[in-house]
Design an enzyme around this catalytic site. Sequence first.
Site, mmCIF file in Angstrom:
data_model
loop_
_atom_site.group_PDB
_atom_site.id
_atom_site.type_symbol
_atom_site.label_atom_id
_atom_site.label_comp_id
_atom_site.label_asym_id
_atom_site.label_seq_id
_atom_site.Cartn_x
_atom_site.Cartn_y
_atom_site.Cartn_z
ATOM 1 N N GLU A 81 0.863 -1.182 0.000
ATOM 2 C CA GLU A 81 0.000 0.000 0.000
ATOM 3 C C GLU A 81 0.889 1.218 0.000
ATOM 4 O OE1 GLU A 81 -3.312 -1.633 -0.707
ATOM 5 O OE2 GLU A 81 -3.185 0.521 -0.377
ATOM 6 N N CYS B 211 -2.382 8.984 2.849
ATOM 7 C CA CYS B 211 -2.159 8.503 1.486
ATOM 8 C C CYS B 211 -3.347 8.829 0.604
ATOM 9 C CB CYS B 211 -1.908 7.007 1.502
ATOM 10 S SG CYS B 211 -3.187 6.103 2.381
#
Length: 516
Positions: free
Chosen positions: A243, A277
């Site tokens: 990720e 993010c």
Amino acid sequence: MHDSSPDGRAAGKTFDILCPANGAVAGSLPNMAASEVTALAADLRAAQPAWEALGPDGRATYLYKWLDWIMDNERRLLELVQSESGKSWGDTGIEIMVAVEVINYYAKNGAAFLADKSLRPHGPASLTKRLEVHYKPYPLVGMIFPWNYPLGMPLMDVPGALMAGAAVLTKPSEVTPLAWTEVVRGWNEEIGAPPVLGCATGLGGTGAAVVDAVDMIQFTGSTKTGKKIGIRAAERLIPCSLELGGKDAMVVLADADVDRAVGGAIWGGMFNAGQSCIAIERIYVEAPIYDEFVSKLTAGVKRLRQGMDPVGAYQADLGAMATEAQLELVERHVDDAIAKGAKALTGGKRAAHGLFYPPTVLVDVDHSMVCMREETFGPTLPVMKVADEIEAMRLANDSPYGLGGSIWTADADRADRLSREFLTGGVSINNALANVFQFPLPMGGWKESGIGHRFGGPNGVLKFCRQQAFVAERVDLKTEVHWYPHSRRKNKSTDRAVRLLGMRDWRRRLGLKPKR
Ligand code: NAD
């Protein structure tokens, strides 16, 4: 791989954790050597079979106990988060909300997700078979985390792996390891849980040792480090789930509710000082509402309060940047934009004290500027005027990243159509960051934003398992038609059966010659 830290601190026997708001030393932890990581991994491996044998319901009991302990110690844990991250007290609280939701989701649904799956055989020749898929955990899963959510990040991944029956060796960021280290201690020392959750503290070298010690690796962090981990996982032939970074675009169409879109932009871009993010990193607004949007956005951003407010005070909205290096990166993006002709309508320069960067709205930006191309990970909202949805979607997809995005419009059909054009792992309509907090949905990035899905739905448990294909005979025959010995008669009748059952037209079914 060598030890390194985001702000350049050297490896040693221990390392200090500094509060970015005021520079105070928040704590000190061991910088674990590879041999210590290997020993910890061996202990976790030894405890794993008994953990797996407890079954999903037995394992869920400990997850619920852990959640109770986390909530009973909530304030103390959040104080640790704040002391190591310099967040506002309000932003700090979100970390625990994630813990409650994810632990409950996987403890409640884990048994159903892990149950053997029965499947119908394909084709009449297999009707005598019973087919199942069984799930067996990787014995030891490694997890490496970034610094932006010291509790939220591990608590998105760890519950699913524990529910799967794996032991888990975690490695928090060296920038913010204090709160997580305490939560792992809670698991091991306070609730009587089996010792299947470990915490390796240290710099990058400790993370590399974790990759070398485990059977599967889950990594959340920068694309740069993610690539290194992917290479090492390939060398070791272990699966990895990555990720990584993002550059999420917000597309605001002319028929959008401007007030809601402005509120969403401010929260989605500035929450956690932009250090998410999935933060909104760039905004494309259709020309007819551009002026209204920018004026309301600027007014809203000017009202934001920044600082590390006292525990329980809720006097600040957003807090500090986690490291000097991160702050310098934000400065570089804003300075580059201004040098190339952009204007900062708010902020635009670092604060005089502490690692704070004031929330910054940038206009007159374009894709020649790094603030529209590279991940900023800071409290900046660059806004670009676009002629129409075609230009908006072209620019939104003009990125090496593909984590998330959002579309703001009153037209549900248009939203649905454009969402399918977004080259991202998630899309939210008339909301910011929303897809990540809907736990039945998969969360994962496309392109340079990652490989695999991080969590959400059954995959959030099953990704930590190996799948076993199981087939059993319903009827005990003495032999099978394809077993030895071959014979003309037997093989011919098999060929005929294959044609009869497998072809879609009678000429081929009956094995007749093709027409000339
Ligand atoms: P980072 O890549 O610098 O560090 C992440 C972790 O990797 C740290 O624990 C670090 O010690 C460790 N590490 C460093 N070198 C290593 C190596 N060679 N081998 C193994 N481990 C190593 O990332 P960061 O600066 O802490 O976090 C910010 C980044 O994380 C941003 O790019 C952000 O987009 C990303 N992020 C992504 C998500 C997501 O879900 N996609 C979530 C949060 C953060």
